[in-house]
Design a protein around this motif. Structure first.
Motif, PDB file in Angstrom:
ATOM      1  N   ILE A   1       4.918   4.859   3.657  1.00 17.59           N
ATOM      2  CA  ILE A   1       4.432   6.239   3.830  1.00 17.59           C
ATOM      3  C   ILE A   1       5.589   7.220   3.652  1.00 17.59           C
ATOM      4  O   ILE A   1       6.598   7.109   4.349  1.00 17.59           O
TER       5      ILE A   1
ATOM      6  N   LYS B 279       0.855  -1.197   0.000  1.00 17.11           N
ATOM      7  CA  LYS B 279       0.000   0.000   0.000  1.00 17.11           C
ATOM      8  C   LYS B 279       0.887   1.241   0.000  1.00 17.11           C
ATOM      9  O   LYS B 279       1.786   1.361   0.845  1.00 17.11           O
TER      10      LYS B 279
ATOM     11  N   GLN C 259       8.356   5.801   6.313  1.00 18.86           N
ATOM     12  CA  GLN C 259       7.868   4.883   7.338  1.00 18.86           C
ATOM     13  C   GLN C 259       7.301   3.636   6.669  1.00 18.86           C
ATOM     14  O   GLN C 259       6.483   3.735   5.756  1.00 18.86           O
TER      15      GLN C 259
ATOM     16  N   ARG D 244       0.686  -3.677   9.399  1.00 20.61           N
ATOM     17  CA  ARG D 244       0.327  -2.555  10.282  1.00 20.61           C
ATOM     18  C   ARG D 244       1.202  -2.457  11.523  1.00 20.61           C
ATOM     19  O   ARG D 244       0.843  -1.797  12.497  1.00 20.61           O
ATOM     20  N   LEU D 245       2.342  -3.080  11.523  1.00 23.88           N
ATOM     21  CA  LEU D 245       3.307  -2.926  12.616  1.00 23.88           C
ATOM     22  C   LEU D 245       4.594  -2.362  12.034  1.00 23.88           C
ATOM     23  O   LEU D 245       4.993  -2.736  10.923  1.00 23.88           O
ATOM     24  N   PRO D 246       5.259  -1.454  12.778  1.00 27.00           N
ATOM     25  CA  PRO D 246       6.480  -0.853  12.224  1.00 27.00           C
ATOM     26  C   PRO D 246       7.567  -1.912  12.037  1.00 27.00           C
ATOM     27  O   PRO D 246       7.730  -2.796  12.892  1.00 27.00           O
TER      28      PRO D 246
ATOM     29  N   SER E 174       2.963  -1.407   4.142  1.00 30.94           N
ATOM     30  CA  SER E 174       2.545  -0.015   3.910  1.00 30.94           C
ATOM     31  C   SER E 174       3.786   0.866   3.831  1.00 30.94           C
ATOM     32  O   SER E 174       4.693   0.735   4.658  1.00 30.94           O
TER      33      SER E 174
ATOM     34  N   MET F 209       5.574  -0.188   7.322  1.00 27.33           N
ATOM     35  CA  MET F 209       4.891  -1.103   8.235  1.00 27.33           C
ATOM     36  C   MET F 209       4.665  -2.448   7.554  1.00 27.33           C
ATOM     37  O   MET F 209       4.386  -2.501   6.358  1.00 27.33           O
TER      38      MET F 209
ATOM     39  N   GLN G 269      10.525  -1.616  12.463  1.00 30.52           N
ATOM     40  CA  GLN G 269      11.502  -1.531  13.555  1.00 30.52           C
ATOM     41  C   GLN G 269      11.174  -2.541  14.655  1.00 30.52           C
ATOM     42  O   GLN G 269      12.043  -2.888  15.458  1.00 30.52           O
ATOM     43  N   SER G 270       9.907  -2.994  14.714  1.00 26.58           N
ATOM     44  CA  SER G 270       9.527  -3.997  15.706  1.00 26.58           C
ATOM     45  C   SER G 270      10.049  -5.378  15.314  1.00 26.58           C
ATOM     46  O   SER G 270      10.033  -6.301  16.130  1.00 26.58           O
TER      47      SER G 270
ATOM     48  N   PHE H 131       1.109   5.500   0.141  1.00 29.86           N
ATOM     49  CA  PHE H 131       0.363   6.634   0.685  1.00 29.86           C
ATOM     50  C   PHE H 131       0.856   7.951   0.068  1.00 29.86           C
ATOM     51  O   PHE H 131       2.008   8.071  -0.343  1.00 29.86           O
TER      52      PHE H 131
END
Lengths: 92, 626
Positions: free
Chosen positions: A86, A6, A59, A64-66, A84, A61, A68-69, A8
């Motif tokens: 962005i 996705k 950014q 839907r989690l970054p 995603s 994801m 970096q996690s 943005f």
């Protein structure tokens, strides 16, 4: 494997739409995905810095989690993942 | 001698004695404090004390332009207003677009200082070097739209700039704002309540004088190149097409958007309903620009279903009274935003206060008996609209909510863990858990929590300051140098707010060096980017000293709200919390403020040797030389 990407804001124009399905080899990671997506100098310029690394200001994801996690740009992808992307967005 | 950018004139108006006088300042003063909030900081620091009641006649209200308002350039349609905040009791400041800045400058004044309190409702009419206090009894009680129309008619000039208050300001809602021609709003810190306390309905300004510019040819040359670059920047196009609503959906995705009083992780469907593209398509949005602006980030709603006479909601509003209350009813958000505009209420503060109230209701700390039967349920657009009315009129529970979050917590102490504020002011819609660079502006802005002062999120997004050593973006979840960056961006922000210009141009490729080039062409100076930062640092430091004089204890006030220390479980900022104590420590070290108190050496370095922390200054000067 296939993952859904996705885009943005201004990246929609850069990548020709808000969403795209991308075919990747098994074991591919975020960096591989970005390399595959950026098939033109214009796209690469938007996503990568001069040293060839993805810009920190973008950014990303996974599901839907970054990232970096997980493991940053080395985060492994699996069939059906949604990524995603962005670009910098300013508003106040 | 002032060669350009300034008249060197400050209009002083004492509403108690109805005395109007003029003060002056010289080039040394101008170069040290610039204008806008810098000029206001110097004046208010000298005239307001710890004992000054922010809503009493002793408070000093300053409207100030900067050197940029002398030139008809994009981003110069700005003005600053400042006073001791009735919301926080500390430094209060707001900056806004509209016509007042350029009109005030063209009227022959750099700033207006208002003291005292009128015994009846009045407005101030400033026109081409003259000023007059006029009766406003017939206007008291009118909303901002009606008052603006009536005032333009009263002065017989449709081009006059009107900065006025509606019932929110008159009723001393502690976060009442000031409306500029139904277009821009001096939003934060309750500056509208200060006007209300002085029985001052409006400032009406009009000018046809030509402010001096030191080197018009040079200005034309540098401005042309800068404008060309700004026009080509992607941010300019996005802002022109969608305004700031464009950020709602992506910020829901990356975790920056506040949801359910900052406690919810995701709101995908809701963000899509109030953000773009639906926002733009459904409301049939058109851009609405400040004077000479090429972006036009303000929004004009043209769909007859929703049509309003004020600007449409912007990002902060969509975040604070939309997602933070889980209200996905765009019509209700538009309605409440319009009510805030006509009643003159700060939408950010209202959103923070209502989110607290909705959570109290959910937890049984507030019931329908307290709300006159209004169910404060998450997502209720009806409750949002009804409570906006109650706050503006101070009806029922609205009387408590109009006092701000600190007063609310005093009434219901167990609600403290979910009152999201710093220094008594609600946080703006930029979650520091999603961008650690927002830590300093959230907890250590001199005006209380805000989203702009020290917004190192800009650095994280690649808007850099290479001229003064900020050369690379650092990952949003990496705390490295975030205290340092917070300090530097805070300095630069106050330099901007003193110029007085629009920071959105910074995101459209206009660099600190560009701004300095424009400043030098207007003034004939040779300011460097390093000096520009130093000017900003001086202003921030003076504001900190002001706050200390008001009794602020930094270690108690510069604290991350408890709610923002709890990580999200899911979403674009899952698992992340900034190490705010370490970031704050680095910020104070960068400033040379031991535990928030500027060192004597720092004061001397900044040319503020006469200031000493915790010592009130009460020297009323009218003519400034530095």
């Amino acid at each position: 494997m296939k993952v859904r990407v996705k885009f943005f804001a201004t990246l929609k124009e850069v990548f020709g739409g808000g969403e795209r399905e991308v075919e990747l080899g098994e074991g591919a990671n975020i960096k591989d995905l970005l390399d595959t997506l950026c098939d033109s100098p214009q796209c690469r310029q938007k996503v990568f810095d001069d040293s060839g690394k993805p810009k920190t200001r973008i950014q990303i994801m996974k599901n839907r989690l970054p990232i970096q996690s997980f493991d940053g740009i080395n985060t492994r992808l699996e069939e059906g993942d949604v990524v995603s992307i962005i670009p910098p967005m300013f508003a106040g | 001698m002032l060669k350009g950018g300034y008249w060197g004139k400050i209009l002083w108006v004492d509403l108690s004695s109805e005395k109007i006088s003029e003060g002056t300042f010289d080039e040394g003063f101008a170069r040290k404090y610039l204008g806008g909030v810098g000029l206001a900081t110097r004046i208010i620091s000298e005239t307001v004390t710890k004992n000054t009641n922010p809503l009493g006649p002793g408070n000093v209200l300053v409207f100030a332009t900067g050197p940029y308002q002398a030139a008809n350039i994009a981003s110069a349609g700005r003005c600053a207003v400042a006073a001791k905040s009735p919301l926080t009791g500390y430094w209060g400041e707001a900056n806004a677009g509209g016509h007042i800045g350029p009109e005030l400058k063209r009227a022959g004044f750099d700033a207006v200082v208002i003291t005292g309190r009128s015994t009846k409702a009045v407005y101030l009419w400033i026109n081409d070097g003259k000023a007059e206090i006029r009766d406003a009894s017939a206007l008291w009680g009118l909303d901002a739209v009606k008052a603006t129309a009536a005032l333009k008619e009263a002065v017989g000039d449709a081009k006059a700039a009107v900065s006025c208050i509606g019932p929110g300001g008159e009723n001393l809602v502690r976060y009442a704002c000031i409306a500029n021609d139904n277009h821009g709003y001096f939003g934060r810190g309750g500056m509208g309540a200060v006007m209300g306390s002085k029985n001052l309905k409006a400032l009406v300004t009009r000018g046809t004088l030509k402010p001096p510019v030191a080197d018009a040819d040079k200005l034309k040359e540098v401005y042309k190149a800068i404008l060309t670059r700004a026009k080509e920047a992607p941010f300019t196009a996005v802002n022109a097409e969608h305004g700031q609503a464009a950020a709602v959906v992506s910020r829901e995705e990356n975790g920056l958007l506040p949801m359910k009083n900052w406690a919810q992780d995701n709101w995908v469907d809701g963000a899509a309903k109030i953000g773009t593209p639906r926002f733009t398509e459904e409301l049939q949005i058109k851009k609405w620009a400040c004077p000479a602006c090429i972006m036009g980030c303000h929004r004009k709603i043209t769909n007859p279903k929703y049509i309003t006479e004020t600007g449409g909601p912007e990002y902060e509003t969509l975040g604070m009274i939309g997602s933070n209350l889980l209200v996905d009813d765009l019509a209700a958000v538009v309605k409440a935003n319009d009510l805030c505009n006509i009643y003159t209420i700060d939408t950010i503060e209202l959103g923070g206060v209502l989110a607290w109230a909705f959570e109290c209701y959910e937890k049984g700390l507030i019931t329908k008996e307290d709300t006159d039967g209004v169910a404060l349920e998450w997502g209720s657009g009806e409750a949002l609209v009804k409570m906006t009315e109650k706050v503006a009129r101070r009806e029922g529970i609205g009387d408590l909510l109009a006092e701000g979050l600190r007063a609310c917590v005093d009434r219901i102490p167990e609600s403290k863990p979910f009152a999201v504020e710093s220094m008594g002011q609600a946080a703006g819609a930029h979650d520091p858990r999603a961008f650690f660079g927002q830590t300093i502006t959230t907890i250590a802005s001199t005006r209380g929590s805000c989203h702009l002062h020290g917004f190192a999120e800009a650095m994280e997004l690649g808007a850099l300051l290479p001229e003064i050593g900020i050369t690379e973006a650092i990952d949003r979840f990496d705390a490295t140098k975030k205290g340092y960056a917070g300090a530097i961006y805070q300095d630069v922000t106050q330099f901007w707010n003193s110029l007085t210009w629009c920071l959105f141009y910074f995101f459209s490729g206009v660099s600190l060096g560009d701004e300095v080039d424009i400043l030098n062409a207007i003034t004939g100076w040779d300011v460097t980017p390093a000096e520009a930062q130093k000017i900003g640092e001086r202003i921030v430091c003076m504001q900190q000293v002001f706050n200390l004089n008001m009794g602020m204890v930094p270690e108690k006030e510069n604290v991350m709200p408890e709610r923002l220390t709890i990580p999200h479980k899911e979403g674009g900022a899952a698992g992340q919390v900034p190490p705010w104590q370490a970031i704050l420590k680095e910020y104070w070290e960068t400033k040379d403020w031991a535990n928030g108190i500027p060192s004597k050496a720092k004061l001397v370095e900044l040319g503020l040797g006469s200031l000493e922390a915790k010592k009130a200054l009460c020297v009323v000067a009218r003519d400034y030389k530095d």
